[in-house]
Motif scaffolding. Structure first.
Motif, PDB file in Angstrom:
ATOM      1  N   ALA A  71       0.869  -1.182   0.000  1.00  0.00           N
ATOM      2  CA  ALA A  71       0.000   0.000   0.000  1.00  0.00           C
ATOM      3  C   ALA A  71       0.903   1.228   0.000  1.00  0.00           C
ATOM      4  CB  ALA A  71      -0.899  -0.008   1.228  1.00  0.00           C
ATOM      5  N   TRP A  72       0.336   2.340  -0.412  1.00  0.00           N
ATOM      6  CA  TRP A  72       1.056   3.612  -0.317  1.00  0.00           C
ATOM      7  C   TRP A  72       0.561   4.325   0.937  1.00  0.00           C
ATOM      8  CZ3 TRP A  72       5.211   4.152  -3.008  1.00  0.00           C
ATOM      9  CH2 TRP A  72       5.325   3.566  -4.280  1.00  0.00           C
ATOM     10  N   LEU A  73       1.466   4.544   1.885  1.00  0.00           N
ATOM     11  CA  LEU A  73       1.087   5.167   3.164  1.00  0.00           C
ATOM     12  C   LEU A  73       1.579   6.607   3.177  1.00  0.00           C
ATOM     13  CD1 LEU A  73      -0.144   4.608   6.030  1.00  0.00           C
ATOM     14  CD2 LEU A  73       2.226   4.342   6.799  1.00  0.00           C
ATOM     15  N   ARG A  74       0.666   7.511   3.485  1.00  0.00           N
ATOM     16  CA  ARG A  74       1.015   8.934   3.537  1.00  0.00           C
ATOM     17  C   ARG A  74       0.718   9.454   4.935  1.00  0.00           C
ATOM     18  NH1 ARG A  74       2.117  13.045   0.372  1.00  0.00           N
ATOM     19  NH2 ARG A  74       1.458  15.136   0.994  1.00  0.00           N
ATOM     20  N   ARG A  75       1.727  10.061   5.567  1.00  0.00           N
ATOM     21  CA  ARG A  75       1.510  10.648   6.890  1.00  0.00           C
ATOM     22  C   ARG A  75       1.110  12.107   6.685  1.00  0.00           C
ATOM     23  NH1 ARG A  75       5.319  10.057  12.265  1.00  0.00           N
ATOM     24  NH2 ARG A  75       3.749  10.864  13.726  1.00  0.00           N
ATOM     25  N   GLU A  76      -0.117  12.419   7.067  1.00  0.00           N
ATOM     26  CA  GLU A  76      -0.641  13.772   6.866  1.00  0.00           C
ATOM     27  C   GLU A  76      -0.328  14.678   8.048  1.00  0.00           C
ATOM     28  OE1 GLU A  76      -1.425  14.108   3.634  1.00  0.00           O
ATOM     29  OE2 GLU A  76      -3.552  14.562   3.833  1.00  0.00           O
ATOM     30  N   GLY A  77      -0.321  14.120   9.264  1.00  0.00           N
ATOM     31  CA  GLY A  77      -0.034  14.908  10.461  1.00  0.00           C
ATOM     32  C   GLY A  77       0.507  13.994  11.529  1.00  0.00           C
ATOM     33  N   GLU A  78       0.569  14.482  12.758  1.00  0.00           N
ATOM     34  CA  GLU A  78       1.140  13.665  13.832  1.00  0.00           C
ATOM     35  C   GLU A  78       0.390  12.342  13.995  1.00  0.00           C
ATOM     36  OE1 GLU A  78       3.932  13.821  15.617  1.00  0.00           O
ATOM     37  OE2 GLU A  78       4.391  15.423  14.199  1.00  0.00           O
ATOM     38  N   GLN A  79      -0.934  12.408  13.924  1.00  0.00           N
ATOM     39  CA  GLN A  79      -1.729  11.187  14.121  1.00  0.00           C
ATOM     40  C   GLN A  79      -2.563  10.818  12.893  1.00  0.00           C
ATOM     41  OE1 GLN A  79      -1.616   9.152  16.806  1.00  0.00           O
ATOM     42  NE2 GLN A  79       0.032  10.458  17.614  1.00  0.00           N
ATOM     43  N   GLU A  80      -2.323  11.519  11.814  1.00  0.00           N
ATOM     44  CA  GLU A  80      -3.166  11.290  10.637  1.00  0.00           C
ATOM     45  C   GLU A  80      -2.375  10.568   9.535  1.00  0.00           C
ATOM     46  OE1 GLU A  80      -4.912  15.109   9.451  1.00  0.00           O
ATOM     47  OE2 GLU A  80      -4.523  15.707  11.521  1.00  0.00           O
ATOM     48  N   TYR A  81      -2.942   9.485   9.119  1.00  0.00           N
ATOM     49  CA  TYR A  81      -2.328   8.699   8.043  1.00  0.00           C
ATOM     50  C   TYR A  81      -3.397   8.366   7.001  1.00  0.00           C
ATOM     51  CZ  TYR A  81       1.486   7.782  11.331  1.00  0.00           C
ATOM     52  OH  TYR A  81       2.538   7.912  12.207  1.00  0.00           O
ATOM     53  N   ILE A  82      -2.965   8.271   5.773  1.00  0.00           N
ATOM     54  CA  ILE A  82      -3.832   7.755   4.715  1.00  0.00           C
ATOM     55  C   ILE A  82      -3.078   6.614   4.036  1.00  0.00           C
ATOM     56  CG2 ILE A  82      -5.170   8.245   2.627  1.00  0.00           C
ATOM     57  CD1 ILE A  82      -5.036  11.151   3.219  1.00  0.00           C
ATOM     58  N   VAL A 114      -3.030   3.811  14.690  1.00  0.00           N
ATOM     59  CA  VAL A 114      -1.734   3.672  15.365  1.00  0.00           C
ATOM     60  C   VAL A 114      -1.990   2.956  16.683  1.00  0.00           C
ATOM     61  CG1 VAL A 114       0.252   4.870  16.336  1.00  0.00           C
ATOM     62  CG2 VAL A 114      -0.880   5.779  14.295  1.00  0.00           C
ATOM     63  N   GLU A 115      -1.352   1.835  16.871  1.00  0.00           N
ATOM     64  CA  GLU A 115      -1.561   1.014  18.056  1.00  0.00           C
ATOM     65  C   GLU A 115      -0.199   0.649  18.627  1.00  0.00           C
ATOM     66  OE1 GLU A 115      -4.708   0.586  18.635  1.00  0.00           O
ATOM     67  OE2 GLU A 115      -4.941  -1.038  20.071  1.00  0.00           O
ATOM     68  N   ASN A 116       0.023   1.046  19.884  1.00  0.00           N
ATOM     69  CA  ASN A 116       1.302   0.756  20.555  1.00  0.00           C
ATOM     70  C   ASN A 116       2.494   1.235  19.724  1.00  0.00           C
ATOM     71  OD1 ASN A 116      -0.120  -0.553  22.642  1.00  0.00           O
ATOM     72  ND2 ASN A 116      -0.165  -2.454  21.420  1.00  0.00           N
ATOM     73  N   GLY A 117       2.342   2.419  19.164  1.00  0.00           N
ATOM     74  CA  GLY A 117       3.444   3.003  18.401  1.00  0.00           C
ATOM     75  C   GLY A 117       3.626   2.418  17.021  1.00  0.00           C
ATOM     76  N   GLN A 118       2.776   1.489  16.637  1.00  0.00           N
ATOM     77  CA  GLN A 118       2.872   0.866  15.318  1.00  0.00           C
ATOM     78  C   GLN A 118       1.723   1.352  14.432  1.00  0.00           C
ATOM     79  OE1 GLN A 118       4.979  -1.704  13.948  1.00  0.00           O
ATOM     80  NE2 GLN A 118       6.341  -1.104  15.621  1.00  0.00           N
ATOM     81  N   VAL A 119       2.057   1.679  13.218  1.00  0.00           N
ATOM     82  CA  VAL A 119       1.002   2.007  12.253  1.00  0.00           C
ATOM     83  C   VAL A 119       0.429   0.689  11.739  1.00  0.00           C
ATOM     84  CG1 VAL A 119       0.448   3.120  10.063  1.00  0.00           C
ATOM     85  CG2 VAL A 119       2.159   4.133  11.569  1.00  0.00           C
ATOM     86  N   GLU A 120      -0.894   0.583  11.779  1.00  0.00           N
ATOM     87  CA  GLU A 120      -1.544  -0.657  11.343  1.00  0.00           C
ATOM     88  C   GLU A 120      -2.557  -0.362  10.244  1.00  0.00           C
ATOM     89  OE1 GLU A 120      -1.281  -3.280  15.463  1.00  0.00           O
ATOM     90  OE2 GLU A 120      -3.216  -2.472  14.828  1.00  0.00           O
ATOM     91  N   ILE A 121      -2.650  -1.278   9.322  1.00  0.00           N
ATOM     92  CA  ILE A 121      -3.568  -1.160   8.183  1.00  0.00           C
ATOM     93  C   ILE A 121      -4.576  -2.295   8.258  1.00  0.00           C
ATOM     94  CG2 ILE A 121      -3.659  -1.606   5.690  1.00  0.00           C
ATOM     95  CD1 ILE A 121      -1.295   0.164   5.318  1.00  0.00           C
TER      96      ILE A 121
END
Lengths: 476, 176
Positions: free
Chosen positions: B97-108, B161-168
């Protein structure tokens, strides 16, 4: 020798094999059966090549998603005659597709689908579709990167069907995504299901050829009349018929052996298609392409007006299938001679022209971005430190070069910009860059004013082909 | 050559109706028994072959990397396993997947599949565009269609984001 003769007589007496084969070999057929009639038997030869080479390959091929790729590498690189066998299987498939296509054209032009051979045509139509299905599933069994993305593309296409699209796509993938079950499914279809259909319909087709007789070469002003045809045909055989073996069959043998020899020679000289990268869907750098027989369809989907492919993907195959199935019922009598049926020629020439042209376009795929295009050379950019050079660098970095060529370097999806300054003013260039077009994105959000100025400066310098770019235009 | 169906000759003293009924009974018995035999073997076969349509794999959260690995404003490729990899899937069980971090807690997270025909789109970081290698479809960084034949924006995954891990959250390939 006498003992062999005794043994043969015993077997023949108990099995009746000579009676059966004799009836097939020496049955009467119309006179003047010429070379156009060899295409059907040659297609059968190609199919037999596929069966025997396929069985041989299956002794080493591992139909497991984890191991298929490595097993094909082994077959190609290490197994004795493995590379040649793969080559024969590939060129045999190509020959089968080509020959069945020519056979369909021949029977259509000669009106062979007319009374009483309607069922010959229908069984042949099933064989045509089954052959194309074999060609497609065979490409997927390479199970390389190209194969797995081709599966996805196939699932996307069947997924366009109304109502049942999702189900068809899941059936194609054997799940929600490409994975372990996908290859097993395609292997079963390629090796068992579709060949079983082909064997069955080859049997039906040959039975019908024997039952209805080989069609006599058509002549002008000799229309087919269902009321009188059978009696006329039997009379023709009675008066002028010749035995199939060897009077007619010798051409089939010569052409069939010619096909076989050509396939084997191509396998030795050209070899099998190379394997792509491993079948890892997480490797994004992929450029899926179908084998040559489907390039025309690949091109068609690229060149259709936006929004119409939905209808083409769903309805074009259905319409083609319906036409094939209906043809012998809507035109089963009348003239058979190609010289008296100009519309048959129009249909064939248009079909061959369209498929051929699209196939060539599909091979070149000018609509695909050129991800391998290198940065423009200093000569093309007119130096390394001026605004034009900066613009040339932006032309590469911003992806313009993927779709536009300058001095022969770059993609061909968009217009060639080698002499763009002759066509567009700076304002017009700015307008296009900011607003985009149907096939070009807007760059308003990712170009600063300075970057735009540099890019325009570069494009304004494109008055003519750079002298330095001739003859070696590509920066290595 | 198949033999023609034998002509039925009735004995003068035979009850015609009874003889025909018996023959018809045997015909129907044979047909129904054959159908029964085909059904008890055929139904499991059809069910087995069509099982992908019936059994839907679960959706699972898959970790794709530590949150601090991704920089704000960057789009990167992440890889993970599909939700129910079979033991013999090998590398074909992987997906991306293509992961884009938009802000501190925002991901697409965008699916890599072009919405035209499913080919894998590539990210052009300097142009902020996704581009499809098959038919030249182009998308902006937010996944919306920028040019070419794609009919819809890029499909998106749910991200957390769970336990510091980005999850999809895994999902099927978007079809149609």
């Amino acid at each position: 020798m006498k003992q062999l003769k005794t043994l043969w007589d015993y077997l023949d007496d108990r099995t009746g094999v000579s009676t059966l084969l004799g009836a097939l070999a020496w049955h009467l057929v119309p006179p003047n059966i010429g070379w156009p009639y060899v295409l059907g038997s040659a297609t059968l030869v190609a199919f037999i090549i596929q069966v025997v080479t396929g069985i041989a390959l299956a002794t080493a091929y591992v139909p497991s998603a984890a191991d298929a790729y490595q097993s094909l590498q082994f077959v190609t690189q290490q197994a004795l005659f493995g590379k040649v066998l793969r080559g024969i299987h590939f060129f045999g498939a190509s020959a089968m597709v080509l020959l069945i296509g020519l056979h369909v054209i021949r029977t259509f032009l000669m009106g062979t689908y007319k009374f009483p051979r309607e069922m010959n045509w229908l069984s042949g139509s099933v064989l045509l579709f089954a052959t194309l299905a074999m060609a497609f599933t065979g490409q997927l069994l390479r199970w390389d990167q190209n194969a797995i993305w081709s599966v996805v593309v196939a699932a996307e296409q069947v997924g366009r069907a109304p109502l049942i699209g999702d189900l068809l796509a899941r059936f194609t993938l054997a799940g929600d995504a490409v994975g372990g079950a996908t290859l097993s499914r395609f292997f079963a279809f390629h090796v068992f299901f579709i060949p079983a259909i082909i064997f069955t319909f080859v049997g039906i087709h040959l039975y019908l050829v024997l039952r209805n007789g080989i069609s006599e070469p058509p002549e002008s002003n000799r229309p087919v009349d269902p009321v009188t045809y059978r009696a006329w045909y039997q009379n023709l055989l009675k008066q002028r018929g010749v035995p199939f073996w060897p009077d007619v069959a010798w051409r089939d043998v010569i052409f069939g052996v010619g096909v076989l020899t050509s396939v084997v020679l191509l396998a030795w000289i050209v070899g099998p298609p190379p394997l792509d990268k491993p079948p890892d869907p997480s490797i994004i750098e992929a450029q899926p392409r179908p084998d040559w027989y489907f390039l025309w369809y690949f091109a068609l989907l690229a060149l259709l007006p936006h929004g119409t492919e939905q209808y083409v993907i769903v309805f074009a195959p259905l319409a083609f299938g319906a036409l094939l199935l209906l043809l012998p019922f809507i035109a089963n009598q009348g003239e058979r001679s190609p010289f008296r049926r100009p519309w048959a020629w129009v249909v064939v020439l248009i079909a061959v022209g369209v498929v051929g042209t699209l196939g060539i376009a599909g091979d070149q795929a000018p609509w695909s971005p050129d991800f391998s295009a290198p940065p423009l050379s200093a000569q093309t950019a007119h130096g390394n430190s001026n605004p034009v050079a900066e613009g040339a660098q932006l032309f590469h970095d911003k992806g313009c070069e993927l779709c536009h060529a300058v001095d022969g370097v770059g993609g061909h999806r968009g217009p060639d910009l080698t002499q763009v300054a002759k066509r567009l003013t700076p304002d017009e260039m700015t307008l296009v860059i900011y607003n985009g077009r149907l096939n070009m994105p807007s760059f308003a959000r990712n170009l600063t004013p300075d970057e735009l100025d540099a890019l325009i400066a570069f494009l304004r310098s494109r008055q003519s082909t750079s002298p330095a770019a001739q003859p070696d235009i590509v920066s290595k | 050559m198949l033999s023609p169906k034998p002509e039925i000759r009735m004995q003068p003293n035979m009850a015609t109706r009874r003889a025909i009924t018996r023959r018809q009974f045997l015909e129907w018995l044979s047909i129904l028994l054959s159908a029964w035999g085909a059904a008890i073997v055929g139904i499991p076969i059809i069910g087995f072959v069509l099982s992908p349509l019936i059994q839907k794999p679960p959706q699972l959260w898959r970790a794709v990397g530590a949150a601090d690995r991704f920089k704000v404003g960057e789009t990167v490729e992440v890889t993970f396993l599909d939700p129910s990899p079979l033991p013999w899937s090998g590398v074909s069980a992987k997906t991306a997947a293509w992961l884009r971090r938009e802000g501190e807690q925002e991901y697409i997270a965008f699916a890599v599949n072009c919405t035209h025909l499913g080919c894998p789109v590539r990210w052009l970081p300097n142009a902020d565009l996704f581009m499809c290698p098959c038919h030249g479809g182009v998308y902006y960084q937010d996944g919306s269609v920028a040019a070419g034949p794609p009919p819809r924006p890029l499909a998106q995954y749910d991200v957390r984001v769970e336990n510091g891990q980005v999850e999809i959250l895994t999902r099927p390939i978007t079809i149609g």
